[in-house]
Design an enzyme around this catalytic site. Structure first.
Site, PDB file in Angstrom:
ATOM      1  N   SER A  19       0.751  -1.012  -0.007  1.00 35.53           N
ATOM      2  CA  SER A  19      -0.065   0.018  -0.100  1.00 35.53           C
ATOM      3  C   SER A  19       0.871   1.168  -0.124  1.00 35.53           C
ATOM      4  CB  SER A  19      -0.838  -0.099   1.161  1.00 35.53           C
ATOM      5  OG  SER A  19      -1.651   0.896   1.045  1.00 35.53           O
ATOM      6  N   HIS A  60      -2.704  -1.346  -3.389  1.00 36.59           N
ATOM      7  CA  HIS A  60      -3.881  -0.253  -3.056  1.00 36.59           C
ATOM      8  C   HIS A  60      -3.650   0.798  -3.980  1.00 36.59           C
ATOM      9  CE1 HIS A  60      -4.430  -2.447   1.037  1.00 36.59           C
ATOM     10  NE2 HIS A  60      -5.018  -3.147   0.339  1.00 36.59           N
ATOM     11  N   ASP A  92      -4.459  -4.866   5.871  1.00 43.10           N
ATOM     12  CA  ASP A  92      -4.809  -5.753   4.828  1.00 43.10           C
ATOM     13  C   ASP A  92      -3.554  -6.585   4.468  1.00 43.10           C
ATOM     14  OD1 ASP A  92      -6.078  -7.007   2.800  1.00 43.10           O
ATOM     15  OD2 ASP A  92      -5.762  -5.179   1.347  1.00 43.10           O
TER      16      ASP A  92
END
Lengths: 197, 269
Positions: free
Chosen positions: A18, A45, A138
């Site tokens: 991310s 992401h 995540d």
């Protein structure tokens, strides 16, 4: 971490990240061996509006082309695939990608957990999962799934990550096999190549 | 964790007892949906989920609704709607009558977006918008034209990004957290159940939109549905798919020509 330590035959590597992960990829992709003997899957992401500029950016730093996945695209060894924005990326046992536009998971679509779990289901012990920098939890459950299926799991060394939270979570919760800095990650991706020799 | 074998049993039950055929849905995504429902509805085991499904038809209805994905928004992917607005609709202008099919329309956001585009192009009066889905509950919602007020900020931003210049809120009236879209928009909509797995072509269309529906199907079912769309399109009719959907891996590709950078094709043979 010598070649014997990564002894299982690697068919696929899945990298998730991310915030702060693109800069890591820009460093490790140029160091990839050629040809790659495994399939490399990247799930990040990203902003929905970024469109395919990200694939172009990553391609510009690698000698290999990065394919931004289209639905039912076949997974081929030697290729690098990037999860498209605003879809979850899944893998079928027939070795094609399936996309999924359902609810966000961990406030994210694509979700790293979703792709990691799906890849674990298909590749089992032949999978290596790597989690990079990020500000969200995540990926940790996904790494656990990869480990349960017999795969190898790795987190970026938090001190080398722009945002340490994501790899830190994985280290605490998933019991990663290795914690590696950026240079070591690049070396690992080379060691995983050509396991047959 | 649901095993492949369990999933087979469940799909077999759904087909034999209720006639729903999910066997050619994309397996990875379907498995996730079943797992998600198993945990959302707090079944301690797969066996208990299966028992409930076999014995409780009310639960089945809920299960099928949740198994299929109904995530949608108005003017989703504004760049796509910009091309519809600026290029596709102009190609339809000369027709005496415009027929459009929204296949897998879910709760109707896309159909209302299309009606707004047609109205702004002054073409809605001679258009018919067929909106179909396999799920009667979402169709009922679409038919009523009620949407949540909280979604209107995003919808309005999408509308503007797609090239809309009107005041988006002029298309609806708000009541207690809900909005109702103007009936002049829904007058030209026809809602009906249609299952892409088993039902056939029912008309000839100038434009078919099926965005982010085929992703849930395996390649063989995708092929069937793309043939169905081919058979349902007029010569030079348009087919619109989702942002990362493609005809590249299908046998129908030579019969179509890509129309724009967005995922829009025209039937050419």
């Amino acid at each position: 971490m010598e070649k014997s330590n990564v002894s299982h035959s690697c068919k696929a590597v899945i990298i998730g990240g991310s915030a702060g992960s693109i800069e890591v990829l820009l460093k490790i992709l140029p160091a990839l061996p050629e040809p790659l003997t495994y399939t490399l899957i990247i799930v990040l992401h990203r902003k929905h509006t970024a469109e395919s500029a990200l694939a172009d950016l990553l391609t510009s730093k690698s000698r290999l082309v990065i394919h931004e996945v289209e639905d039912k695209e076949p997974l081929l060894p030697g290729n690098i695939y990037l999860a498209p924005a605003d879809y979850h990326l899944l893998i079928e046992h027939s070795l094609v990608f399936s996309l999924d536009a359902s609810e966000k998971v961990n406030y994210s679509r694509p979700s790293l957990d979703v792709s990691f779990e799906s890849a674990a289901d298909v590749f089992g012990p032949s999978l290596v999962g790597i989690l990079l920098s990020g500000a969200n939890a995540d990926g940790t459950l996904g790494l656990k799934a990869i480990k349960r299926a017999g795969g190898l799991i790795i987190a970026q060394k938090p001190e080398t990550a722009r945002v340490a939270y994501m790899p830190q979570q994985a280290i605490q919760e998933a019991g990663v096999d290795y914690v590696l800095d950026i240079f070591e990650l690049a070396r690992l991706l080379n060691l995983l190549n050509n396991q047959g020799d | 964790m649901i095993e492949e074998h369990d999933l087979d049993l469940l799909l077999n039950d759904l087909f034999e007892l209720y006639g729903y055929d999910f066997t050619n849905y994309a397996r990875a995504s379907l498995k996730r949906r079943v797992q998600r429902l198993c945990s959302l509805d707090k079944f301690p085991s797969f066996a208990e989920l299966r028992y409930r499904l076999r014995s409780d038809e009310t639960y089945l209805k809920h299960f099928v609704e949740e198994l299929t994905v109904n995530v949608t928004e108005m003017f989703r992917d504004p760049g796509f709607y910009r091309v519809l607005r600026q290029e596709v609709i102009d190609n339809l202008r000369a027709k005496p009558f415009i027929r459009i099919w929204h296949a897998g329309c879910s709760t109707g956001e896309e159909v209302y977006s299309m009606a707004i585009l047609l109205k702004e192009a002054n073409l809605l009066h001679k258009s018919l918008l067929y909106a179909t889905d396999l799920n009667p509950t979402v169709l009922e919602k679409a038919r009523k034209g009620f949407f949540s007020l909280s979604e209107m900020k995003l919808n309005s931003e999408n509308y503007i990004a797609s090239g809309g210049v009107q005041d988006f809120s002029s298309y609806y009236t708000a009541h207690y957290g809900q909005v109702k879209f103007d009936e002049s928009l829904s007058e030209k909509m026809i809602f009906s159940t249609h299952n892409l797995v088993s039902d056939s072509s029912f008309n000839e269309f100038d434009l078919i939109l099926c965005r982010n529906v085929l992703i849930y199907f395996d390649k063989s079912l995708q092929e069937r549905v793309l043939r169905l769309f081919y058979d349902s399109l007029a010569q030079l009719g348009f087919l619109a798919l989702g942002t990362r959907e493609t005809l590249r891996f299908s046998g129908v590709e030579p019969k179509f020509k890509q129309f724009s950078q967005e995922k829009i094709w025209r039937k050419v043979t």
